[in-house]
Motif scaffolding. Structure first.
Motif, PDB file in Angstrom:
ATOM      1  N   MET A 105       2.291   0.057 -12.957  1.00  0.00           N
ATOM      2  CA  MET A 105       3.713  -0.230 -12.796  1.00  0.00           C
ATOM      3  C   MET A 105       4.073  -1.606 -13.341  1.00  0.00           C
ATOM      4  O   MET A 105       5.178  -1.809 -13.874  1.00  0.00           O
ATOM      5  CB  MET A 105       4.095  -0.123 -11.321  1.00  0.00           C
ATOM      6  CG  MET A 105       4.052   1.293 -10.767  1.00  0.00           C
ATOM      7  SD  MET A 105       4.522   1.393  -9.017  1.00  0.00           S
ATOM      8  CE  MET A 105       6.230   0.838  -9.097  1.00  0.00           C
ATOM      9  N   THR A 106       3.146  -2.581 -13.231  1.00  0.00           N
ATOM     10  CA  THR A 106       3.403  -3.899 -13.799  1.00  0.00           C
ATOM     11  C   THR A 106       3.555  -3.820 -15.307  1.00  0.00           C
ATOM     12  O   THR A 106       4.463  -4.438 -15.890  1.00  0.00           O
ATOM     13  CB  THR A 106       2.264  -4.866 -13.429  1.00  0.00           C
ATOM     14  OG1 THR A 106       2.160  -4.963 -12.011  1.00  0.00           O
ATOM     15  CG2 THR A 106       2.515  -6.251 -14.004  1.00  0.00           C
ATOM     16  N   ALA A 107       2.671  -3.075 -15.955  1.00  0.00           N
ATOM     17  CA  ALA A 107       2.800  -2.892 -17.402  1.00  0.00           C
ATOM     18  C   ALA A 107       4.088  -2.153 -17.740  1.00  0.00           C
ATOM     19  O   ALA A 107       4.795  -2.506 -18.711  1.00  0.00           O
ATOM     20  CB  ALA A 107       1.592  -2.117 -17.930  1.00  0.00           C
ATOM     21  N   GLN A 134       0.815  -1.215   0.000  1.00  0.00           N
ATOM     22  CA  GLN A 134       0.000   0.000   0.000  1.00  0.00           C
ATOM     23  C   GLN A 134       0.849   1.266   0.000  1.00  0.00           C
ATOM     24  O   GLN A 134       0.376   2.331  -0.412  1.00  0.00           O
ATOM     25  CB  GLN A 134      -0.939  -0.010   1.203  1.00  0.00           C
ATOM     26  CG  GLN A 134      -2.055  -1.037   1.108  1.00  0.00           C
ATOM     27  CD  GLN A 134      -3.050  -0.930   2.247  1.00  0.00           C
ATOM     28  OE1 GLN A 134      -2.941  -0.044   3.098  1.00  0.00           O
ATOM     29  NE2 GLN A 134      -4.024  -1.819   2.275  1.00  0.00           N
ATOM     30  N   TRP A 135       2.074   1.132   0.436  1.00  0.00           N
ATOM     31  CA  TRP A 135       2.956   2.302   0.481  1.00  0.00           C
ATOM     32  C   TRP A 135       3.331   2.795  -0.912  1.00  0.00           C
ATOM     33  O   TRP A 135       3.803   3.940  -1.072  1.00  0.00           O
ATOM     34  CB  TRP A 135       4.230   1.978   1.264  1.00  0.00           C
ATOM     35  CG  TRP A 135       4.980   0.793   0.714  1.00  0.00           C
ATOM     36  CD1 TRP A 135       4.805  -0.517   1.033  1.00  0.00           C
ATOM     37  CD2 TRP A 135       6.040   0.824  -0.252  1.00  0.00           C
ATOM     38  NE1 TRP A 135       5.666  -1.319   0.328  1.00  0.00           N
ATOM     39  CE2 TRP A 135       6.447  -0.505  -0.468  1.00  0.00           C
ATOM     40  CE3 TRP A 135       6.682   1.841  -0.952  1.00  0.00           C
ATOM     41  CZ2 TRP A 135       7.459  -0.852  -1.358  1.00  0.00           C
ATOM     42  CZ3 TRP A 135       7.691   1.509  -1.840  1.00  0.00           C
ATOM     43  CH2 TRP A 135       8.076   0.169  -2.026  1.00  0.00           C
ATOM     44  N   VAL A 136       3.137   1.950  -1.957  1.00  0.00           N
ATOM     45  CA  VAL A 136       3.492   2.393  -3.314  1.00  0.00           C
ATOM     46  C   VAL A 136       2.343   3.157  -3.970  1.00  0.00           C
ATOM     47  O   VAL A 136       2.503   3.658  -5.089  1.00  0.00           O
ATOM     48  CB  VAL A 136       3.880   1.197  -4.210  1.00  0.00           C
ATOM     49  CG1 VAL A 136       5.000   0.386  -3.589  1.00  0.00           C
ATOM     50  CG2 VAL A 136       2.680   0.308  -4.510  1.00  0.00           C
ATOM     51  N   LEU A 163      10.537   2.277 -30.361  1.00  0.00           N
ATOM     52  CA  LEU A 163       9.094   2.058 -30.457  1.00  0.00           C
ATOM     53  C   LEU A 163       8.379   3.083 -29.577  1.00  0.00           C
ATOM     54  O   LEU A 163       8.894   3.451 -28.521  1.00  0.00           O
ATOM     55  CB  LEU A 163       8.710   0.648 -29.987  1.00  0.00           C
ATOM     56  CG  LEU A 163       9.079  -0.520 -30.893  1.00  0.00           C
ATOM     57  CD1 LEU A 163       8.719  -1.829 -30.213  1.00  0.00           C
ATOM     58  CD2 LEU A 163       8.363  -0.418 -32.229  1.00  0.00           C
ATOM     59  N   PRO A 164       7.210   3.537 -29.993  1.00  0.00           N
ATOM     60  CA  PRO A 164       6.409   4.430 -29.120  1.00  0.00           C
ATOM     61  C   PRO A 164       5.760   3.609 -28.008  1.00  0.00           C
ATOM     62  O   PRO A 164       4.535   3.490 -27.925  1.00  0.00           O
ATOM     63  CB  PRO A 164       5.384   5.023 -30.086  1.00  0.00           C
ATOM     64  CG  PRO A 164       5.207   3.964 -31.126  1.00  0.00           C
ATOM     65  CD  PRO A 164       6.561   3.319 -31.286  1.00  0.00           C
ATOM     66  N   ALA A 165       6.592   3.044 -27.139  1.00  0.00           N
ATOM     67  CA  ALA A 165       6.104   2.072 -26.152  1.00  0.00           C
ATOM     68  C   ALA A 165       5.193   2.703 -25.116  1.00  0.00           C
ATOM     69  O   ALA A 165       4.380   2.014 -24.506  1.00  0.00           O
ATOM     70  CB  ALA A 165       7.290   1.405 -25.459  1.00  0.00           C
ATOM     71  N   GLY A 166       5.318   4.011 -24.910  1.00  0.00           N
ATOM     72  CA  GLY A 166       4.488   4.664 -23.918  1.00  0.00           C
ATOM     73  C   GLY A 166       3.010   4.517 -24.202  1.00  0.00           C
ATOM     74  O   GLY A 166       2.193   4.436 -23.283  1.00  0.00           O
ATOM     75  N   ARG A 167       2.636   4.450 -25.450  1.00  0.00           N
ATOM     76  CA  ARG A 167       1.223   4.332 -25.799  1.00  0.00           C
ATOM     77  C   ARG A 167       0.644   2.996 -25.354  1.00  0.00           C
ATOM     78  O   ARG A 167      -0.569   2.875 -25.174  1.00  0.00           O
ATOM     79  CB  ARG A 167       1.029   4.507 -27.299  1.00  0.00           C
ATOM     80  CG  ARG A 167       1.515   3.349 -28.144  1.00  0.00           C
ATOM     81  CD  ARG A 167       1.211   3.558 -29.609  1.00  0.00           C
ATOM     82  NE  ARG A 167       1.806   4.783 -30.123  1.00  0.00           N
ATOM     83  CZ  ARG A 167       1.770   5.139 -31.405  1.00  0.00           C
ATOM     84  NH1 ARG A 167       1.148   4.366 -32.277  1.00  0.00           N
ATOM     85  NH2 ARG A 167       2.333   6.256 -31.810  1.00  0.00           N
ATOM     86  N   TYR A 168       1.510   2.009 -25.139  1.00  0.00           N
ATOM     87  CA  TYR A 168       1.012   0.709 -24.697  1.00  0.00           C
ATOM     88  C   TYR A 168       0.592   0.753 -23.230  1.00  0.00           C
ATOM     89  O   TYR A 168      -0.241  -0.052 -22.801  1.00  0.00           O
ATOM     90  CB  TYR A 168       2.055  -0.378 -24.948  1.00  0.00           C
ATOM     91  CG  TYR A 168       2.190  -0.701 -26.412  1.00  0.00           C
ATOM     92  CD1 TYR A 168       1.381  -1.656 -27.007  1.00  0.00           C
ATOM     93  CD2 TYR A 168       3.113  -0.019 -27.216  1.00  0.00           C
ATOM     94  CE1 TYR A 168       1.485  -1.947 -28.353  1.00  0.00           C
ATOM     95  CE2 TYR A 168       3.224  -0.295 -28.565  1.00  0.00           C
ATOM     96  CZ  TYR A 168       2.413  -1.266 -29.136  1.00  0.00           C
ATOM     97  OH  TYR A 168       2.505  -1.531 -30.479  1.00  0.00           O
ATOM     98  N   LEU A 169       1.171   1.656 -22.450  1.00  0.00           N
ATOM     99  CA  LEU A 169       0.662   1.875 -21.101  1.00  0.00           C
ATOM    100  C   LEU A 169      -0.765   2.415 -21.172  1.00  0.00           C
ATOM    101  O   LEU A 169      -1.651   2.002 -20.406  1.00  0.00           O
ATOM    102  CB  LEU A 169       1.554   2.873 -20.355  1.00  0.00           C
ATOM    103  CG  LEU A 169       2.971   2.405 -19.988  1.00  0.00           C
ATOM    104  CD1 LEU A 169       3.740   3.563 -19.371  1.00  0.00           C
ATOM    105  CD2 LEU A 169       2.911   1.239 -19.031  1.00  0.00           C
ATOM    106  N   TYR A 170      -0.970   3.337 -22.080  1.00  0.00           N
ATOM    107  CA  TYR A 170      -2.295   3.907 -22.294  1.00  0.00           C
ATOM    108  C   TYR A 170      -3.272   2.802 -22.704  1.00  0.00           C
ATOM    109  O   TYR A 170      -4.399   2.718 -22.202  1.00  0.00           O
ATOM    110  CB  TYR A 170      -2.210   4.976 -23.379  1.00  0.00           C
ATOM    111  CG  TYR A 170      -3.439   5.835 -23.526  1.00  0.00           C
ATOM    112  CD1 TYR A 170      -4.561   5.373 -24.200  1.00  0.00           C
ATOM    113  CD2 TYR A 170      -3.472   7.120 -23.001  1.00  0.00           C
ATOM    114  CE1 TYR A 170      -5.686   6.163 -24.344  1.00  0.00           C
ATOM    115  CE2 TYR A 170      -4.592   7.920 -23.132  1.00  0.00           C
ATOM    116  CZ  TYR A 170      -5.695   7.437 -23.809  1.00  0.00           C
ATOM    117  OH  TYR A 170      -6.810   8.220 -23.940  1.00  0.00           O
TER     118      TYR A 170
END
Length: 270
Positions: free
Chosen positions: A108-110, A12-14, A126-133
């Motif tokens: 964070m897991t993704a 829970q601290w995260v 790769l535009p990997a940030g969009r995969y978080l989205y």
């Protein structure tokens, strides 16, 4: 899943309320910055060789521009605005369902999965940030399938269909170019851990509830059905609890008031 619940209780601290909002806001800054300095995206994108050379900030900074690159046009700004609004909606909705701890762990897991996948397989830029989205959007589409977006301000489309489309596009990209699995799989891992089991259990619970409802309805219906019915007046025991019935040899039922006269007995008496 109990082990995930136990893990959330220990971590829970995260919890970082609004984490996805902050990432989206940083993405907007990078998106605007590239209009001034087009090389900024290249300096923050994931590059394994440069990370090994000491540019370790790329492990985090690659996620700051989930919308990718683009030119300064009214249409581009409009779509960026709606992308930000949708990201804020997704963050608030998932935190309402899960709370900040689970939402943070999901994201964070993704994030960690994408870092490991790209570091091991080195797919290049790769535009990997969009995969978080995309990962967050899939969770939102599952929990709020009937939420509607209006495409081009006119056409209403339920978010579940957009979720299916996003999933199909990811899978197609993986089959078309196997190296893309290094970003597709990490995108789906948190979904498989947190969302899919709950969805399966929820559907199973709904199916069981439907069976119980059907069983109850049938039992109520059977109780409501009359056991005796007069062939003449069609009254039943539900009409009068004191009403008596007689059953003939052929199985026909009559109430005592409408019993048929025995003609043969009358003839014998004559």
């Amino acid at each position: 899943m109990r082990w995930l619940t136990a893990l959330e209780n220990r971590l829970q601290w995260v919890a970082f309320p609004g984490l996805f909002k902050y990432l989206t806001f940083l993405g907007v800054i990078i998106f605007a910055w590239q209009w001034i300095d087009p090389t900024v995206v290249e300096r923050i994108s994931f590059d394994r060789s440069k990370i090994l050379s000491g540019e370790v900030w790329r492990i985090i900074s690659f996620a700051f521009a989930p919308t990718g690159t683009g030119s300064l046009t009214p249409i581009g700004i409009l779509f960026l605005f709606f992308a930000v609004m949708i990201a804020f909606l997704i963050n608030d909705s998932l935190e309402q369902v899960w709370g900040p701890t689970r939402t943070t762990l999901y994201l964070m897991t993704a994030w960690v999965g994408l870092v490991i996948g790209m570091f091991v397989f080195d797919p290049g830029t790769l535009p990997a940030g969009r995969y978080l989205y995309t990962s967050m959007f899939l969770a939102f589409a599952t929990y709020f399938p009937n939420y509607e977006f209006r495409l081009f301000f006119i056409l209403p489309v339920k978010v579940r269909y957009l979720g299916w489309l996003a999933l199909a596009m990811m899978l197609i990209s993986g089959f078309a170019n196997p190296v893309m699995w290094c970003v597709v799989i990490p995108t789906l891992i948190p979904y498989a851990l947190w969302v899919l089991p709950a969805e399966i259990q929820g559907r199973a619970a709904l199916a069981q509830a439907a069976k119980r409802r059907q069983k109850f309805t049938l039992s109520q219906k059977s109780e409501a059905e009359a056991f005796h019915t007069c062939a003449t007046c069609h009254r039943t025991e539900h009409d009068d609890s004191d009403l008596e019935f007689r059953t003939m040899i052929d199985g026909t039922e009559y109430c005592v008031e409408h019993l048929p006269v025995d003609d043969s007995a009358d003839k014998k008496s004559d």
